[in-house]
Design a protein around this motif. Sequence first.
Motif, short mmCIF file in Angstrom:
data_model
loop_
_atom_site.label_atom_id
_atom_site.label_comp_id
_atom_site.label_asym_id
_atom_site.label_seq_id
_atom_site.Cartn_x
_atom_site.Cartn_y
_atom_site.Cartn_z
N GLN A 122 6.98 -7.56 5.77
CA GLN A 122 8.25 -6.97 6.17
C GLN A 122 8.25 -5.47 5.93
OE1 GLN A 122 10.65 -8.48 7.81
NE2 GLN A 122 11.81 -6.60 7.95
N LYS A 123 7.69 -5.00 4.81
CA LYS A 123 7.61 -3.58 4.52
C LYS A 123 6.76 -2.87 5.58
CE LYS A 123 8.32 -3.79 -0.44
NZ LYS A 123 7.69 -3.66 -1.76
N GLY A 124 5.66 -3.50 6.00
CA GLY A 124 4.81 -2.92 7.02
C GLY A 124 5.52 -2.81 8.35
N VAL A 125 6.30 -3.83 8.70
CA VAL A 125 7.07 -3.80 9.95
C VAL A 125 8.15 -2.75 9.88
CG1 VAL A 125 8.67 -5.13 11.37
CG2 VAL A 125 6.56 -6.18 10.57
N THR A 126 8.83 -2.64 8.74
CA THR A 126 9.89 -1.64 8.58
C THR A 126 9.33 -0.24 8.70
OG1 THR A 126 11.07 -3.15 7.12
CG2 THR A 126 11.72 -0.83 7.05
N LEU A 127 8.19 0.02 8.06
CA LEU A 127 7.58 1.34 8.13
C LEU A 127 7.15 1.66 9.57
CD1 LEU A 127 6.64 3.85 6.67
CD2 LEU A 127 4.50 2.70 6.15
N SER A 128 6.54 0.68 10.25
CA SER A 128 6.13 0.91 11.64
C SER A 128 7.33 1.17 12.53
CB SER A 128 5.37 -0.31 12.15
OG SER A 128 4.20 -0.51 11.41
N THR A 129 8.43 0.47 12.32
CA THR A 129 9.63 0.68 13.12
C THR A 129 10.19 2.07 12.89
OG1 THR A 129 10.11 -1.67 12.89
CG2 THR A 129 11.91 -0.27 13.64
N ARG A 130 10.20 2.53 11.65
CA ARG A 130 10.68 3.88 11.35
C ARG A 130 9.80 4.93 12.01
NH1 ARG A 130 10.55 4.71 5.52
NH2 ARG A 130 10.66 2.50 5.22
N GLU A 131 8.49 4.72 11.99
CA GLU A 131 7.58 5.69 12.61
C GLU A 131 7.83 5.78 14.10
OE1 GLU A 131 3.71 4.37 11.57
OE2 GLU A 131 3.77 5.21 9.55
#
Length: 147
Positions: A122-131
């Motif tokens: 989930q943290k990886g998806v959140t970071l990718s979404t922010r980028e």
Amino acid sequence: MERPGPGGSPLAQVPYTVLLLPLGTSRRDPGAQSFFLWLQRMQALEREQDALWQGLELLERGQAWFADRLREAQHRQLHLGALGEDFLRDPPSEAGLPQLTQIQKVNACLSRLIQKDLSKQQKGVTLSTRELAQPGSLQGQKGPTLV
């Protein structure tokens, strides 16, 4: 340990093969160093895969064990229900209580492991979404790359 093949049938375990390639250069050569590091990463990934296969095998055996215990518990419940008012004459069985505690511990451990992995994903998806939402905002920063 056997790994499933393309059709689901298990393949025989293949022993490791060590490959030594003479590079004709010194150990300080960047090409030799990058090859050595690549080889180390490949070996680490193979060890991780082996551990994951072992874990999968254990989970499959555990699933069968849990299914057997569940059937036994359902059978005992049906038996107790069939006793009706005669349940007072049948001595209660407390033998399953220590096992229940162990089962709950295993369930909690598996749950924590899964939650930790889901949290990382989930943290990886959140970071990718922010980028994606803010292109260029993280370009100058250095840190771990989440894949």
